[in-house]
Design a protein around this motif. Structure first.
Motif, PDB file in Angstrom:
ATOM      1  N   SER A  50      -1.930  -6.475  -3.799  1.00 48.17           N
ATOM      2  CA  SER A  50      -0.471  -6.368  -3.789  1.00 48.17           C
ATOM      3  C   SER A  50       0.153  -6.712  -5.127  1.00 48.17           C
ATOM      4  O   SER A  50       1.314  -6.369  -5.376  1.00 48.17           O
ATOM      5  CB  SER A  50       0.107  -7.309  -2.717  1.00 48.17           C
ATOM      6  OG  SER A  50      -0.425  -7.030  -1.447  1.00 48.17           O
ATOM      7  N   PRO A 108       1.277  -3.351  -7.332  1.00 47.11           N
ATOM      8  CA  PRO A 108       2.445  -2.651  -6.799  1.00 47.11           C
ATOM      9  C   PRO A 108       3.684  -3.536  -6.671  1.00 47.11           C
ATOM     10  O   PRO A 108       4.804  -3.084  -6.892  1.00 47.11           O
ATOM     11  CB  PRO A 108       1.972  -2.174  -5.421  1.00 47.11           C
ATOM     12  CG  PRO A 108       0.491  -2.208  -5.466  1.00 47.11           C
ATOM     13  CD  PRO A 108       0.135  -3.314  -6.395  1.00 47.11           C
ATOM     14  N   ALA A 129       0.820  -1.217   0.000  1.00 49.09           N
ATOM     15  CA  ALA A 129       0.000   0.000   0.000  1.00 49.09           C
ATOM     16  C   ALA A 129       0.851   1.261   0.000  1.00 49.09           C
ATOM     17  O   ALA A 129       0.365   2.349  -0.350  1.00 49.09           O
ATOM     18  CB  ALA A 129      -0.912   0.003   1.229  1.00 49.09           C
ATOM     19  N   ARG A 176      -4.340  -0.666  -4.069  1.00 51.15           N
ATOM     20  CA  ARG A 176      -3.780  -0.384  -2.755  1.00 51.15           C
ATOM     21  C   ARG A 176      -4.869  -0.373  -1.682  1.00 51.15           C
ATOM     22  O   ARG A 176      -4.661  -0.840  -0.557  1.00 51.15           O
ATOM     23  CB  ARG A 176      -3.025   0.941  -2.785  1.00 51.15           C
ATOM     24  CG  ARG A 176      -1.779   0.891  -3.654  1.00 51.15           C
ATOM     25  CD  ARG A 176      -1.227   2.267  -3.960  1.00 51.15           C
ATOM     26  NE  ARG A 176      -0.946   3.000  -2.740  1.00 51.15           N
ATOM     27  CZ  ARG A 176      -1.392   4.222  -2.490  1.00 51.15           C
ATOM     28  NH1 ARG A 176      -2.173   4.840  -3.378  1.00 51.15           N
ATOM     29  NH2 ARG A 176      -1.078   4.837  -1.361  1.00 51.15           N
ATOM     30  N   LEU A 205      -5.137   5.634   3.087  1.00 45.77           N
ATOM     31  CA  LEU A 205      -4.399   5.902   1.846  1.00 45.77           C
ATOM     32  C   LEU A 205      -4.335   7.380   1.524  1.00 45.77           C
ATOM     33  O   LEU A 205      -3.342   7.874   0.981  1.00 45.77           O
ATOM     34  CB  LEU A 205      -5.036   5.128   0.685  1.00 45.77           C
ATOM     35  CG  LEU A 205      -4.903   3.602   0.773  1.00 45.77           C
ATOM     36  CD1 LEU A 205      -5.595   2.934  -0.403  1.00 45.77           C
ATOM     37  CD2 LEU A 205      -3.436   3.197   0.834  1.00 45.77           C
TER      38      LEU A 205
END
Length: 501
Positions: free
Chosen positions: A409, A412, A319, A329, A496
């Protein structure tokens, strides 16, 4: 309302300690059961009145040590409310499981009630010092539970648990003081610190504070290489203590990352997010591989906790990759919170089931058992459901959590996520091996003392009342997770947004 939820168990514990030890055992256990039932009822009322997109709610703030910027500040949002709920469920389950406890029942009930206060207090704390106080007091309560009601190696395991986690708490305190000194005006209030971002643009200071906070939380989680206190503590703790240790106390670490480290130190978190991703993947694979090598059923379950906590660290690390897709995220953060809830329920059930096995055979060694499904079919069915749920089979809460974590995940951190998938395969292998060894084949039970025939009864009523609801909730969350996700997702977006400043 939150203050009542937090303090009621300790108030009852104090009352129990005023009652003579000679009072009937059922008096202490009934008072414990009534209190934990009331706690769950109050939490349901809070959940029913909670507005999913309303941010922090049920806040209470009072002056405590104003000259040091410390206040009694509590509240719940989508990160903490699900953990408060699963805490109350697990403590009620442990109350039912311990219904036949005969060793110092007054002290046993009082310690668990006090431990419940420390757990609930930490999850609702919105002041760093209040968070730290509950963090440290939980260590004290669990130390006495392990040392006083554990197995033959309990004293050593309890000491190791205390020293490891207490040293981690000192590192945590240093990090909190670093945040306090950086804030202007000085404050320990978590809400004010996350809004102010006091270490913005101060890379070295921010890295040192993050290192201190992360070290303290990593010990509690635990992640590799800070995990070595966990297997002996679990193996030698009483079954109810192991269920709370895995189901609740480990979440204090991962919750601290989401509540404090990520939103209060966004620059440092983004800078070192890859470190957390690597630590998460190593914990996933190491926990699964070492669990696969175990011959002790309870120790095996303990190492799977290192594996499952690793998925959470992977998700919150992923994240931090701000340039990646925002929805991915958010899914990772949501999945990490859902994993805390799922792991608490399922691993709590597994530890209670390991306690059932030990109570019958006086050993956790899987090689001492074979074919017990024919003798104890209900135990076999519950163990099978718990194992399949823990390995992430669709239809259970573990699948929803791991699916969200891996999906969120993958964008990213594709390489790390690909490696983490191997952890699922290893977990499936170790649980299937355990089920095959203990439940299937010709009947073999531990050898009793010469001239005796050790009974091996099926699940008793109080054990079924404790374990079955945890597994039922695991199925409900696996089939209809929306009512929990609706609470978590707005809070995930908020985290976030704070991280992207």
């Amino acid at each position: 309302m939150l203050t009542a939820i937090v303090l009621l168990p300790t108030a009852m514990a104090a009352l129990l300690l005023c009652v003579p030890r000679s009072a009937p055992r059922t008096l202490f256990l009934t008072a414990w059961a009534v209190t934990t039932s009331a706690e769950l009822l109050l939490t349901v009322i809070v959940w029913a009145g909670y507005q999913a997109d309303g941010g922090m709610q049920y806040e209470t703030r009072a002056r405590w040590i104003p000259s040091a910027g410390i206040s009694y500040h509590v509240g719940v949002d989508g990160l903490s409310l699900p953990l408060v709920a699963v805490t109350c469920v697990l403590f009620l389950a442990c109350t039912a499981y311990a219904w036949r406890e005969t060793r110092r029942p007054r002290e046993f009930a009082a310690l668990f009630l006090f431990l419940q206060t420390t757990c609930l207090g930490l999850f609702v704390a919105l002041d760093l010092i209040l968070f730290f106080v509950f963090f440290d007091l939980s260590i004290v309560a669990m130390y006495f539970i392990i040392a006083g009601w554990g197995h033959k190696g309990a004293a050593r395991a309890a000491l190791k648990f205390f020293l490891y986690t207490f040293i981690g708490s000192l590192a945590l305190l240093l990090g909190f003081i670093g945040l306090y000194l950086a804030a202007d005006p000085h404050t320990f209030d978590i809400v004010e610190l996350t809004a102010a971002d006091p270490l913005a643009g101060r890379a070295t200071h921010g890295a040192l504070v993050l290192l201190a906070i992360a070290a303290g939380l990593a010990v509690k989680t635990p992640t590799v290489p800070f995990h070595t206190w966990l297997p002996p503590a679990h193996t030698d703790a009483p079954a109810a203590g192991s269920a709370i240790l895995a189901g609740v106390l480990l979440k204090m670490g991962t919750y601290g990352f989401l509540r404090i480290a990520m939103p209060a130190l966004p620059d440092a978190w983004r800078e070192y997010a890859l470190v957390f991703v690597v630590v998460g993947v190593v914990s996933v694979l190491y926990g699964a591989l070492v669990a696969l090598a175990q011959t002790d059923f309870k120790r095996m379950v303990a190492y799977t906790s290192v594996n499952h906590m690793g998925y959470i660290i992977l998700a919150i690390g992923a994240a931090g990759a701000v340039g990646a897709n925002q929805e991915a995220r958010r899914l990772a953060v949501t999945g990490s919170v859902f994993q805390m809830v799922s792991h608490g329920l399922l691993t709590g059930a597994l530890f209670l089931l390991s306690g059932v096995l030990y109570e019958r055979g006086r050993t956790y060694e899987m090689s001492a058992y074979s074919g017990v499904a024919g003798r104890v079919p209900v135990f076999a069915a519950l163990t099978g459901v718990a194992a399949f749920a823990s390995l992430g089979l669709p239809g259970f809460s573990g699948f929803i959590a791991e699916f969200q974590i891996l999906t969120g995940s993958l964008g990213p951190e594709p390489v790390a996520t690909g490696l983490a998938v191997l952890g699922i395969l290893l977990t499936a292998g170790l649980f299937l091996r355990a089920l095959q060894q203990i439940l299937l084949g010709p009947l073999r039970l531990p050898v009793a003392a010469p001239g005796t025939d050790r009974p091996f009864p099926d699940i008793r009523l109080h054990e079924g009342i404790a374990i079955a609801p945890l597994l039922i909730l695991g199925v409900v969350l696996g089939l209809a997770p929306r009512f929990v996700l609706d609470v978590i997702e707005p809070a995930s977006r908020t985290v976030l947004e704070l991280l992207a400043r």
